[in-house]
Design a protein around this motif. Sequence first.
Motif, PDB file in Angstrom:
ATOM      1  N   GLU A 216       0.827  -1.209   0.000  1.00 55.73           N
ATOM      2  CA  GLU A 216       0.000   0.000   0.000  1.00 55.73           C
ATOM      3  C   GLU A 216       0.859   1.255   0.000  1.00 55.73           C
ATOM      4  OE1 GLU A 216      -3.949  -1.513   2.474  1.00 55.73           O
ATOM      5  OE2 GLU A 216      -2.153  -0.861   3.552  1.00 55.73           O
ATOM      6  N   TYR A 217       1.926   1.220   0.787  1.00 55.39           N
ATOM      7  CA  TYR A 217       2.820   2.378   0.874  1.00 55.39           C
ATOM      8  C   TYR A 217       3.459   2.672  -0.487  1.00 55.39           C
ATOM      9  CZ  TYR A 217       6.938   5.144   2.050  1.00 55.39           C
ATOM     10  OH  TYR A 217       7.917   6.108   2.076  1.00 55.39           O
ATOM     11  N   ARG A 218       3.948   1.643  -1.157  1.00 55.11           N
ATOM     12  CA  ARG A 218       4.582   1.839  -2.462  1.00 55.11           C
ATOM     13  C   ARG A 218       3.582   2.376  -3.480  1.00 55.11           C
ATOM     14  NH1 ARG A 218       7.520  -2.954  -0.957  1.00 55.11           N
ATOM     15  NH2 ARG A 218       5.924  -4.265  -1.939  1.00 55.11           N
ATOM     16  N   ALA A 219       2.344   1.863  -3.437  1.00 57.08           N
ATOM     17  CA  ALA A 219       1.322   2.309  -4.389  1.00 57.08           C
ATOM     18  C   ALA A 219       0.977   3.782  -4.160  1.00 57.08           C
ATOM     19  CB  ALA A 219       0.071   1.448  -4.252  1.00 57.08           C
ATOM     20  N   ILE A 220       0.820   4.172  -2.902  1.00 56.80           N
ATOM     21  CA  ILE A 220       0.497   5.568  -2.592  1.00 56.80           C
ATOM     22  C   ILE A 220       1.633   6.481  -3.013  1.00 56.80           C
ATOM     23  CG2 ILE A 220       0.175   7.199  -0.688  1.00 56.80           C
ATOM     24  CD1 ILE A 220      -1.427   5.048   0.749  1.00 56.80           C
ATOM     25  N   LEU A 221       2.868   6.073  -2.720  1.00 53.92           N
ATOM     26  CA  LEU A 221       4.019   6.901  -3.063  1.00 53.92           C
ATOM     27  C   LEU A 221       4.146   7.049  -4.575  1.00 53.92           C
ATOM     28  CD1 LEU A 221       6.055   8.380  -1.318  1.00 53.92           C
ATOM     29  CD2 LEU A 221       7.642   6.487  -1.639  1.00 53.92           C
ATOM     30  N   GLN A 222       3.927   5.959  -5.303  1.00 56.44           N
ATOM     31  CA  GLN A 222       4.009   6.025  -6.763  1.00 56.44           C
ATOM     32  C   GLN A 222       2.951   6.971  -7.327  1.00 56.44           C
ATOM     33  OE1 GLN A 222       6.399   4.800  -8.603  1.00 56.44           O
ATOM     34  NE2 GLN A 222       5.498   5.664 -10.466  1.00 56.44           N
ATOM     35  N   ASN A 223       1.751   6.909  -6.765  1.00 57.36           N
ATOM     36  CA  ASN A 223       0.688   7.804  -7.219  1.00 57.36           C
ATOM     37  C   ASN A 223       1.043   9.256  -6.940  1.00 57.36           C
ATOM     38  OD1 ASN A 223      -2.202   8.282  -8.118  1.00 57.36           O
ATOM     39  ND2 ASN A 223      -2.270   9.144  -6.050  1.00 57.36           N
ATOM     40  N   ARG A 224       1.677   9.503  -5.810  1.00 53.15           N
ATOM     41  CA  ARG A 224       2.045  10.886  -5.480  1.00 53.15           C
ATOM     42  C   ARG A 224       3.174  11.396  -6.367  1.00 53.15           C
ATOM     43  NH1 ARG A 224       0.916  11.412   1.090  1.00 53.15           N
ATOM     44  NH2 ARG A 224      -1.217  10.606   0.906  1.00 53.15           N
ATOM     45  N   PHE A 225       4.050  10.520  -6.787  1.00 50.73           N
ATOM     46  CA  PHE A 225       5.067  10.936  -7.745  1.00 50.73           C
ATOM     47  C   PHE A 225       4.426  11.296  -9.086  1.00 50.73           C
ATOM     48  CE2 PHE A 225       8.388   8.609  -5.181  1.00 50.73           C
ATOM     49  CZ  PHE A 225       9.133   9.748  -4.910  1.00 50.73           C
ATOM     50  N   LEU A 226       3.386  10.559  -9.478  1.00 55.95           N
ATOM     51  CA  LEU A 226       2.684  10.877 -10.717  1.00 55.95           C
ATOM     52  C   LEU A 226       2.020  12.253 -10.635  1.00 55.95           C
ATOM     53  CD1 LEU A 226       1.049   7.418 -11.532  1.00 55.95           C
ATOM     54  CD2 LEU A 226       3.014   8.482 -12.666  1.00 55.95           C
ATOM     55  N   VAL A 227       1.436  12.549  -9.471  1.00 55.46           N
ATOM     56  CA  VAL A 227       0.827  13.871  -9.268  1.00 55.46           C
ATOM     57  C   VAL A 227       1.894  14.953  -9.313  1.00 55.46           C
ATOM     58  CG1 VAL A 227      -0.395  15.330  -7.607  1.00 55.46           C
ATOM     59  CG2 VAL A 227      -1.119  12.968  -7.940  1.00 55.46           C
ATOM     60  N   TRP A 228       3.042  14.679  -8.687  1.00 55.34           N
ATOM     61  CA  TRP A 228       4.154  15.631  -8.702  1.00 55.34           C
ATOM     62  C   TRP A 228       4.604  15.916 -10.142  1.00 55.34           C
ATOM     63  CZ3 TRP A 228       6.549  18.972  -5.612  1.00 55.34           C
ATOM     64  CH2 TRP A 228       7.847  19.396  -5.932  1.00 55.34           C
ATOM     65  N   ASN A 229       4.722  14.868 -10.939  1.00 56.87           N
ATOM     66  CA  ASN A 229       5.110  15.051 -12.336  1.00 56.87           C
ATOM     67  C   ASN A 229       4.086  15.894 -13.090  1.00 56.87           C
ATOM     68  OD1 ASN A 229       7.282  13.402 -11.818  1.00 56.87           O
ATOM     69  ND2 ASN A 229       6.310  11.562 -12.636  1.00 56.87           N
ATOM     70  N   GLU A 230       2.829  15.715 -12.736  1.00 57.13           N
ATOM     71  CA  GLU A 230       1.767  16.463 -13.410  1.00 57.13           C
ATOM     72  C   GLU A 230       1.831  17.944 -13.052  1.00 57.13           C
ATOM     73  OE1 GLU A 230      -3.119  16.593 -13.613  1.00 57.13           O
ATOM     74  OE2 GLU A 230      -2.091  14.796 -12.851  1.00 57.13           O
ATOM     75  N   ILE A 231       1.985  18.267 -11.793  1.00 58.83           N
ATOM     76  CA  ILE A 231       1.974  19.680 -11.407  1.00 58.83           C
ATOM     77  C   ILE A 231       3.262  20.389 -11.799  1.00 58.83           C
ATOM     78  CG2 ILE A 231       0.443  19.192  -9.466  1.00 58.83           C
ATOM     79  CD1 ILE A 231       2.801  19.691  -7.605  1.00 58.83           C
ATOM     80  N   THR A 232       4.365  19.616 -11.946  1.00 63.01           N
ATOM     81  CA  THR A 232       5.619  20.234 -12.366  1.00 63.01           C
ATOM     82  C   THR A 232       5.835  20.161 -13.869  1.00 63.01           C
ATOM     83  OG1 THR A 232       6.861  18.168 -11.998  1.00 63.01           O
ATOM     84  CG2 THR A 232       6.707  19.730 -10.155  1.00 63.01           C
ATOM     85  N   ALA A 233       4.891  19.507 -14.566  1.00 62.97           N
ATOM     86  CA  ALA A 233       4.962  19.367 -16.030  1.00 62.97           C
ATOM     87  C   ALA A 233       6.256  18.686 -16.451  1.00 62.97           C
ATOM     88  CB  ALA A 233       4.818  20.725 -16.717  1.00 62.97           C
ATOM     89  N   THR A 234       6.573  17.570 -15.795  1.00 62.93           N
ATOM     90  CA  THR A 234       7.818  16.860 -16.068  1.00 62.93           C
ATOM     91  C   THR A 234       7.563  15.356 -16.159  1.00 62.93           C
ATOM     92  OG1 THR A 234       8.319  16.582 -13.711  1.00 62.93           O
ATOM     93  CG2 THR A 234       9.156  18.569 -14.805  1.00 62.93           C
TER      94      THR A 234
END
Length: 238
Positions: A216-234
């Motif tokens: 669960e921890y890995r899945a949540i962290l991966q999802n948050r990295f995807l959100v980070w990439n989206e807001i930083t446009a990277t």
Amino acid sequence: MKINTASPNYKGFRFPPEIISHAVWLYFRFSLSFRDVGELLAQRGVVVSNETVRQWCLRFGQTYANELRHRRPRCGDKWHMDEVFLTIRGKRHYLWRAVDQDGNVLDILVQSRRNKKAAKRFFRKLLKGLQYAPRVIITDKLKSYGAAKREILPGVEHRQHKHLNNRAENSHQPTRLREKKMRRFKSAKHAQRFLSAFEPISRYFQPRRHLLSAEEYRAILQNRFLVWNEITATQLVA
């Protein structure tokens, strides 16, 4: 809640957004100096000065943090409030902080006083940013809270007890670590600017791991990295 999807403006910067956003993430997520971030980038063949990293953090840190705030779900209706002193250039200041019952940081404010006027200012900042009133607030026995609450939040339940407010007090610990790493803040403005970006970014990548399985921890962290990439446009830096 409406989400602002405007991409950060990287025009005029020599390095690509992936490197800039990664440097900003390193600085606010971990207890690193600008020099530390520069060395980590140098290990990957990216040579930048400490001043360049500082300018990136100043230019984009708050932008990224604001986007994370916009995207988070509505926080809880039980607000824990506390203030802790900061020594800045030999003078005492106070860091006011509010967290909800789940430990989410609602807002912070650095002020030179902890009187009624300062408490009212903090309450107004909270209400303006969150746009909803709490069901109950929990504070220590500082009288300024009660005086301000009677004027700003007259219908809200107020519980005052030293041991009820451990959640807010514990929330100060990451700030203390960064304050030590930075050899204290240079000014009240510096503290406010840094912490306003540090709190949303750092805590976003620290889910409550003790309540989660490894999967669960890995899945949540991966999802948050995807959100980070989206807001930083990277794209994710490998």
